[in-house]
Design a protein around this motif. Structure first.
Motif, PDB file in Angstrom:
ATOM      1  N   TYR A 149      15.645 -22.361  31.663  1.00  0.00           N
ATOM      2  CA  TYR A 149      16.295 -23.493  32.163  1.00  0.00           C
ATOM      3  C   TYR A 149      15.218 -24.728  31.975  1.00  0.00           C
ATOM      4  O   TYR A 149      14.132 -24.562  32.548  1.00  0.00           O
ATOM      5  CB  TYR A 149      16.807 -23.364  33.586  1.00  0.00           C
ATOM      6  N   THR A 150      15.831 -25.761  31.403  1.00  0.00           N
ATOM      7  CA  THR A 150      15.117 -26.852  31.497  1.00  0.00           C
ATOM      8  C   THR A 150      15.183 -27.579  32.851  1.00  0.00           C
ATOM      9  O   THR A 150      15.933 -27.247  33.554  1.00  0.00           O
ATOM     10  CB  THR A 150      15.672 -27.903  30.328  1.00  0.00           C
ATOM     11  N   LEU A 151      14.062 -28.363  33.025  1.00  0.00           N
ATOM     12  CA  LEU A 151      14.365 -29.098  34.454  1.00  0.00           C
ATOM     13  C   LEU A 151      15.548 -29.977  34.476  1.00  0.00           C
ATOM     14  O   LEU A 151      16.241 -29.627  35.672  1.00  0.00           O
ATOM     15  CB  LEU A 151      12.945 -30.250  34.493  1.00  0.00           C
ATOM     16  N   ASP A 152      16.273 -30.596  33.690  1.00  0.00           N
ATOM     17  CA  ASP A 152      17.328 -31.039  33.691  1.00  0.00           C
ATOM     18  C   ASP A 152      18.610 -30.076  34.031  1.00  0.00           C
ATOM     19  O   ASP A 152      19.569 -30.418  34.871  1.00  0.00           O
ATOM     20  CB  ASP A 152      17.590 -31.836  32.366  1.00  0.00           C
ATOM     21  N   ARG A 174       9.348 -14.048  36.508  1.00  0.00           N
ATOM     22  CA  ARG A 174       8.726 -14.580  35.491  1.00  0.00           C
ATOM     23  C   ARG A 174       8.302 -16.117  35.590  1.00  0.00           C
ATOM     24  O   ARG A 174       8.701 -16.622  34.485  1.00  0.00           O
ATOM     25  CB  ARG A 174       9.252 -14.193  34.149  1.00  0.00           C
ATOM     26  N   PHE A 175       8.425 -16.550  36.763  1.00  0.00           N
ATOM     27  CA  PHE A 175       8.132 -18.028  37.082  1.00  0.00           C
ATOM     28  C   PHE A 175       6.930 -18.525  36.035  1.00  0.00           C
ATOM     29  O   PHE A 175       7.385 -19.658  35.659  1.00  0.00           O
ATOM     30  CB  PHE A 175       7.761 -18.095  38.465  1.00  0.00           C
ATOM     31  N   THR A 176       5.867 -18.113  36.238  1.00  0.00           N
ATOM     32  CA  THR A 176       4.834 -18.870  35.263  1.00  0.00           C
ATOM     33  C   THR A 176       5.131 -18.862  33.900  1.00  0.00           C
ATOM     34  O   THR A 176       4.709 -19.555  33.075  1.00  0.00           O
ATOM     35  CB  THR A 176       3.326 -18.263  35.569  1.00  0.00           C
ATOM     36  N   ASN A 177       5.929 -17.807  33.259  1.00  0.00           N
ATOM     37  CA  ASN A 177       6.125 -17.762  31.929  1.00  0.00           C
ATOM     38  C   ASN A 177       7.116 -18.882  31.664  1.00  0.00           C
ATOM     39  O   ASN A 177       6.961 -19.736  30.530  1.00  0.00           O
ATOM     40  CB  ASN A 177       6.808 -16.520  31.566  1.00  0.00           C
ATOM     41  N   ALA A 178       7.927 -18.987  32.651  1.00  0.00           N
ATOM     42  CA  ALA A 178       8.993 -20.365  32.315  1.00  0.00           C
ATOM     43  C   ALA A 178       7.993 -21.729  32.558  1.00  0.00           C
ATOM     44  O   ALA A 178       8.493 -22.688  31.790  1.00  0.00           O
ATOM     45  CB  ALA A 178       9.959 -20.143  33.442  1.00  0.00           C
ATOM     46  N   MET A 179       7.425 -21.659  33.577  1.00  0.00           N
ATOM     47  CA  MET A 179       6.444 -23.154  33.702  1.00  0.00           C
ATOM     48  C   MET A 179       5.652 -23.339  32.563  1.00  0.00           C
ATOM     49  O   MET A 179       5.619 -24.440  32.154  1.00  0.00           O
ATOM     50  CB  MET A 179       5.612 -22.828  34.889  1.00  0.00           C
ATOM     51  N   VAL A 180       4.977 -22.301  32.131  1.00  0.00           N
ATOM     52  CA  VAL A 180       4.222 -22.581  30.652  1.00  0.00           C
ATOM     53  C   VAL A 180       5.040 -23.006  29.673  1.00  0.00           C
ATOM     54  O   VAL A 180       4.690 -24.059  28.991  1.00  0.00           O
ATOM     55  CB  VAL A 180       3.347 -21.370  30.380  1.00  0.00           C
ATOM     56  N   SER A 181       6.073 -22.291  29.484  1.00  0.00           N
ATOM     57  CA  SER A 181       7.208 -22.876  28.552  1.00  0.00           C
ATOM     58  C   SER A 181       7.449 -24.083  28.519  1.00  0.00           C
ATOM     59  O   SER A 181       7.437 -24.918  27.562  1.00  0.00           O
ATOM     60  CB  SER A 181       8.280 -21.771  28.269  1.00  0.00           C
ATOM     61  N   ASP A 188       7.477 -29.292  40.056  1.00  0.00           N
ATOM     62  CA  ASP A 188       8.713 -29.607  39.064  1.00  0.00           C
ATOM     63  C   ASP A 188       9.574 -28.931  39.009  1.00  0.00           C
ATOM     64  O   ASP A 188      10.971 -29.040  38.919  1.00  0.00           O
ATOM     65  CB  ASP A 188       8.119 -30.231  37.707  1.00  0.00           C
ATOM     66  N   MET A 189       9.513 -27.565  38.874  1.00  0.00           N
ATOM     67  CA  MET A 189      10.430 -26.474  38.848  1.00  0.00           C
ATOM     68  C   MET A 189      11.085 -25.883  39.870  1.00  0.00           C
ATOM     69  O   MET A 189      11.887 -25.009  40.202  1.00  0.00           O
ATOM     70  CB  MET A 189       9.747 -25.181  37.937  1.00  0.00           C
ATOM     71  N   VAL A 195      15.089 -26.712  44.707  1.00  0.00           N
ATOM     72  CA  VAL A 195      15.338 -25.289  45.051  1.00  0.00           C
ATOM     73  C   VAL A 195      14.766 -25.447  46.657  1.00  0.00           C
ATOM     74  O   VAL A 195      13.677 -26.139  46.725  1.00  0.00           O
ATOM     75  CB  VAL A 195      14.304 -24.663  44.189  1.00  0.00           C
ATOM     76  N   ASP A 196      15.301 -24.707  47.271  1.00  0.00           N
ATOM     77  CA  ASP A 196      14.880 -24.245  48.847  1.00  0.00           C
ATOM     78  C   ASP A 196      13.963 -23.335  48.893  1.00  0.00           C
ATOM     79  O   ASP A 196      12.978 -23.349  49.796  1.00  0.00           O
ATOM     80  CB  ASP A 196      16.313 -23.938  49.461  1.00  0.00           C
ATOM     81  N   VAL A 197      14.065 -22.175  48.186  1.00  0.00           N
ATOM     82  CA  VAL A 197      13.095 -21.027  48.352  1.00  0.00           C
ATOM     83  C   VAL A 197      12.898 -20.330  46.936  1.00  0.00           C
ATOM     84  O   VAL A 197      13.698 -20.278  46.199  1.00  0.00           O
ATOM     85  CB  VAL A 197      13.611 -20.189  49.332  1.00  0.00           C
ATOM     86  N   VAL A 198      11.707 -19.906  46.754  1.00  0.00           N
ATOM     87  CA  VAL A 198      11.433 -19.295  45.312  1.00  0.00           C
ATOM     88  C   VAL A 198      10.695 -17.835  45.833  1.00  0.00           C
ATOM     89  O   VAL A 198      10.018 -17.797  46.437  1.00  0.00           O
ATOM     90  CB  VAL A 198      10.247 -20.303  44.452  1.00  0.00           C
TER      91      VAL A 198
END
Length: 345
Positions: A149-152, A174-181, A188-189, A195-198
């Motif tokens: 998902y993009t930030l938008d 796979r949070f960090t894979n998405a963040m790097v992408s 930001d993500m 987002v309330d909880v991750v």
């Protein structure tokens, strides 16, 4: 030539070293070890969230289920996609930990759209006391089909949720894979996008077995502690969870590992494309869904390659029939093994 899952890869050497270093003397149990203080500080700094409540569990199922339970009443429903991990791969654990709450599957593919989410939310709370009430929205990033998902896109979904006063959970196995992408920050993500909880994943990105649950509203902290204990997920020798996450966060090891995994995936995807493979989904992080002839699958399997056939069967008479595969890359993959895999296509 192992592309079955990033769960199957080795542990980062930084983490093994930190585990070894922690294995001396005595440490207070149940998360009261000194290393956990280091972990809280590191995650709060990374997420730019100095007040966040940070907890560790050993599995992604526990992270997702316990986090969602803190925001879900038994008479509510959790909104997710039809292929969300919490629906397909957690044996009804979210429903169990939430006391029998149900899941509402938002129609579509691996990515929710705001319109589909809105229609699904509007479809609940229409039968008064007789039907499920609206509960949290759970978003998977990276999706189960390798999408990011993009930030938008994230902000559009969380805006819909907030219009109905619903909390948002991010399944970040796979949070960090998405963040790097995306080239963005953890903040930001997550909380900057509503987002309330991750569930901040570690296991798929080089840890032995640890996930963090990060509440950006610390009001849920005590409830999570009670649920974690009651659900049998509070480790007594907690320092071995803490040591993993401390090693993971130190010196950007978590970012380096995801960067390597994504780069390995990009190399594999480029090679598959050059060999004429067709792609079922865009390649955006460290997962590939691609189809190539049955004959190539046989050559790969005979050579010892490990991956999943996603659609079709190896058994069949037509060597040219296209069979889809799921291929997942991790930090430890090498160019040599990728190129060896491609040589059999």
């Amino acid at each position: 030539m192992f592309f079955a899952s990033d769960n199957a890869g080795p542990v980062l050497p930084e983490i093994m070293q930190r585990l070894n270093d922690s294995n001396t003397g005595y440490a207070m149990p149940y998360g009261n070890d000194d290393i956990m203080d280091e972990v809280r500080a590191a995650i709060r700094t990374a997420f730019e969230a100095p007040e966040a409540a940070v907890y560790l569990v050993a599995t992604g199922t526990a992270a997702n289920s316990l986090a969602l339970a803190c925001y879900t009443q038994p008479w509510q429903t959790i909104f997710c996609t039809p292929v969300a991990h919490i629906h397909e791969d957690e044996c009804n654990a979210p429903e169990f930990y939430a006391g029998g709450a149900k899941l509402t599957l938002v129609p579509g593919s691996d990515k929710m759209t705001p319109d589909a989410l809105r229609r699904s939310i509007e479809g609940e709370e229409v039968r008064g006391v007789h039907g499920p009430q609206r509960g949290p929205v759970s978003i998977t990033q990276v999706t189960e089909r390798g999408g990011v998902y993009t930030l938008d896109e994230l902000r559009a979904l969380t805006a819909v949720a907030k219009n109905y006063d619903l909390p948002v959970h991010l399944d970040g196995a796979r949070f960090t894979n998405a963040m790097v992408s995306l080239g963005c920050t953890p903040a930001d993500m997550t909380w900057k996008s509503g987002v309330d909880v991750v569930s901040f994943g570690g296991t798929k990105n080089g840890c032995m077995g640890v996930e963090a649950v990060v509440f950006f509203d610390p009001k849920k902290a005590w409830e999570f502690e009670l649920r974690r204990k009651r659900g049998a997920h509070l480790f007594s020798k907690h320092r071995y969870l803490s040591a993993q996450m401390a090693g993971y966060m130190a010196n950007d090891a978590w970012i380096d590992a995801a960067t390597k995994a994504n780069a390995n995936c990009a190399r594999l995807a480029e090679g598959l494309k050059a060999k004429g493979a067709t792609f079922l989904h865009p390649v955006e992080a460290n997962m590939i869904f691609a189809a190539f002839p049955r004959s190539a699958h046989h050559r790969l399997h005979d050579a010892g390659a490990m991956y999943y056939i996603w659609e079709g069967s190896l058994e069949g008479d037509d060597p040219d029939e296209m069979l889809a595969a799921r291929l997942v890359c991790d930090w430890a993959g090498t160019d040599e093994n990728t190129d060896k895999f491609l040589s059999y296509l």
